[in-house]
Design a protein around this motif. Sequence first.
Motif, PDB file in Angstrom:
ATOM      1  N   HIS A  22       4.097   6.447  10.596  1.00  0.00           N
ATOM      2  CA  HIS A  22       3.792   7.802  10.137  1.00  0.00           C
ATOM      3  C   HIS A  22       4.413   8.035   8.764  1.00  0.00           C
ATOM      4  O   HIS A  22       5.548   7.638   8.506  1.00  0.00           O
ATOM      5  N   ILE A  23       3.665   8.689   7.919  1.00  0.00           N
ATOM      6  CA  ILE A  23       4.126   9.034   6.580  1.00  0.00           C
ATOM      7  C   ILE A  23       4.782  10.412   6.651  1.00  0.00           C
ATOM      8  O   ILE A  23       4.211  11.349   7.203  1.00  0.00           O
ATOM      9  N   ILE A  24       5.972  10.509   6.103  1.00  0.00           N
ATOM     10  CA  ILE A  24       6.726  11.763   6.116  1.00  0.00           C
ATOM     11  C   ILE A  24       6.817  12.270   4.679  1.00  0.00           C
ATOM     12  O   ILE A  24       7.257  11.540   3.790  1.00  0.00           O
ATOM     13  N   ILE A  25       6.374  13.488   4.470  1.00  0.00           N
ATOM     14  CA  ILE A  25       6.454  14.108   3.149  1.00  0.00           C
ATOM     15  C   ILE A  25       7.476  15.237   3.232  1.00  0.00           C
ATOM     16  O   ILE A  25       7.335  16.151   4.049  1.00  0.00           O
ATOM     17  N   MET A  26       8.503  15.127   2.409  1.00  0.00           N
ATOM     18  CA  MET A  26       9.584  16.100   2.443  1.00  0.00           C
ATOM     19  C   MET A  26       9.497  17.039   1.250  1.00  0.00           C
ATOM     20  O   MET A  26       9.184  16.601   0.144  1.00  0.00           O
TER      21      MET A  26
ATOM     22  N   GLU B 121       0.830  -1.206   0.000  1.00  0.00           N
ATOM     23  CA  GLU B 121       0.000   0.000   0.000  1.00  0.00           C
ATOM     24  C   GLU B 121       0.866   1.258   0.000  1.00  0.00           C
ATOM     25  O   GLU B 121       0.546   2.232  -0.682  1.00  0.00           O
ATOM     26  N   LEU B 122       1.961   1.221   0.748  1.00  0.00           N
ATOM     27  CA  LEU B 122       2.875   2.369   0.747  1.00  0.00           C
ATOM     28  C   LEU B 122       3.452   2.583  -0.642  1.00  0.00           C
ATOM     29  O   LEU B 122       3.506   3.716  -1.130  1.00  0.00           O
ATOM     30  N   TYR B 123       3.848   1.502  -1.289  1.00  0.00           N
ATOM     31  CA  TYR B 123       4.394   1.613  -2.640  1.00  0.00           C
ATOM     32  C   TYR B 123       3.347   2.192  -3.592  1.00  0.00           C
ATOM     33  O   TYR B 123       3.638   3.088  -4.385  1.00  0.00           O
ATOM     34  N   ALA B 124       2.101   1.719  -3.481  1.00  0.00           N
ATOM     35  CA  ALA B 124       1.020   2.234  -4.326  1.00  0.00           C
ATOM     36  C   ALA B 124       0.756   3.714  -4.035  1.00  0.00           C
ATOM     37  O   ALA B 124       0.524   4.505  -4.955  1.00  0.00           O
TER      38      ALA B 124
ATOM     39  N   GLU C  53       4.896  13.255  -7.397  1.00  0.00           N
ATOM     40  CA  GLU C  53       5.468  14.575  -7.180  1.00  0.00           C
ATOM     41  C   GLU C  53       5.959  14.768  -5.742  1.00  0.00           C
ATOM     42  O   GLU C  53       6.623  15.753  -5.422  1.00  0.00           O
ATOM     43  N   LEU C  54       5.646  13.811  -4.867  1.00  0.00           N
ATOM     44  CA  LEU C  54       6.030  13.913  -3.460  1.00  0.00           C
ATOM     45  C   LEU C  54       7.218  13.010  -3.155  1.00  0.00           C
ATOM     46  O   LEU C  54       7.347  11.917  -3.708  1.00  0.00           O
ATOM     47  N   ARG C  55       8.058  13.464  -2.253  1.00  0.00           N
ATOM     48  CA  ARG C  55       9.155  12.637  -1.735  1.00  0.00           C
ATOM     49  C   ARG C  55       8.684  12.099  -0.390  1.00  0.00           C
ATOM     50  O   ARG C  55       8.501  12.859   0.563  1.00  0.00           O
ATOM     51  N   ILE C  56       8.452  10.792  -0.348  1.00  0.00           N
ATOM     52  CA  ILE C  56       7.755  10.184   0.787  1.00  0.00           C
ATOM     53  C   ILE C  56       8.649   9.167   1.481  1.00  0.00           C
ATOM     54  O   ILE C  56       9.351   8.384   0.835  1.00  0.00           O
ATOM     55  N   GLU C  57       8.595   9.167   2.816  1.00  0.00           N
ATOM     56  CA  GLU C  57       9.222   8.133   3.632  1.00  0.00           C
ATOM     57  C   GLU C  57       8.197   7.703   4.681  1.00  0.00           C
ATOM     58  O   GLU C  57       7.163   8.367   4.870  1.00  0.00           O
TER      59      GLU C  57
ATOM     60  N   ASN D  38      15.931   8.784  -4.660  1.00  0.00           N
ATOM     61  CA  ASN D  38      14.620   8.213  -4.982  1.00  0.00           C
ATOM     62  C   ASN D  38      14.513   6.740  -4.621  1.00  0.00           C
ATOM     63  O   ASN D  38      13.442   6.157  -4.741  1.00  0.00           O
ATOM     64  N   GLY D  39      15.623   6.123  -4.186  1.00  0.00           N
ATOM     65  CA  GLY D  39      15.620   4.694  -3.878  1.00  0.00           C
ATOM     66  C   GLY D  39      15.217   4.425  -2.443  1.00  0.00           C
ATOM     67  O   GLY D  39      15.923   4.801  -1.507  1.00  0.00           O
ATOM     68  N   GLY D  40      14.063   3.774  -2.249  1.00  0.00           N
ATOM     69  CA  GLY D  40      13.559   3.510  -0.902  1.00  0.00           C
ATOM     70  C   GLY D  40      13.939   2.130  -0.399  1.00  0.00           C
ATOM     71  O   GLY D  40      13.876   1.144  -1.132  1.00  0.00           O
ATOM     72  N   TYR D  41      14.328   2.069   0.864  1.00  0.00           N
ATOM     73  CA  TYR D  41      14.705   0.822   1.538  1.00  0.00           C
ATOM     74  C   TYR D  41      13.722   0.561   2.670  1.00  0.00           C
ATOM     75  O   TYR D  41      13.483   1.447   3.499  1.00  0.00           O
TER      76      TYR D  41
END
Length: 194
Positions: free
Chosen positions: A39-43, A19-22, A29-33, A77-80
Motif C-alpha cells: 500500500h502506498i501511504i501519502i502523508m 516503479e515506486l522510485y519513479a 510535492e508528496l511525501r510517500i512511503e 526525505n531519505g527513503g529506506y
Amino acid sequence: MQAITLTIPPNINVFSDDELYAFCLANPELRIERDETGHIIIMPPTGLESSFTNGELFGEVRNWNRRTKAGRTSESNGGYTLPDTSMRAPDVGWVSKERLMQVVPDELKKFARVCPDFVIEVRSESDSLKELQTKMEKWLKNGVRLGWLVDPQEQKTTIYRPDSETETKLFSETLSGEDVLVGFTMNIQEVLTY
C-alpha cells in the motif's frame, strides 16, 4: 489531516522498487512511503513547528556523526527499502558504516535496501500516536537497533529497543545513544528551547 493510504487494485501488480522510485519522482510535492503489503501511504506536510523540531533533532545527530564519522545521517526525505519490502522515511535516520558497506553505492541514489541502525520519529499535529507506535515496532522488526518516538504534545520520548519493553523519558531528561550512537546524548528540552 492524517496520512492517506492508497490501495492498488488486485489486478495491478504492486509497484516494483524502481516503479515506486519513479512514482515518487513524478510526484515531488508528496511525501510517500510504502507499507509491507504494498500500500502506498501519502502523508500531509507537517506544520512549521514540527519541521523546526525535526530539523533541530536531525542537526544534533548530524553534528555527532560529523565528529565520529561513524556512519551517515538522513532526514525525512531519505527513503529506506526494508527487509519486509516496505519503503519508509524516518524523520531522522542514522546508518552505521558497517551496514552501508553492504550496500551497492548506486543503490544509495534511490531507496537503498538497508535498514537504519537508529531512527527518530516526531509526532506532528496530524499524526496518530497509535500509528506511530506501530511504525516504531515495524522499524524494530526490520533491524533498527534504537528508536525514539518524540512526542512534543506530551513532552516525552518513548525509547524503543529490540526485544525490550519501551521506556519513556520526559523532555527534561537526557537521552543516550547507548551502544548504537556511542557517546551521543541529547536533552530534547534544551535542544528545542529558544
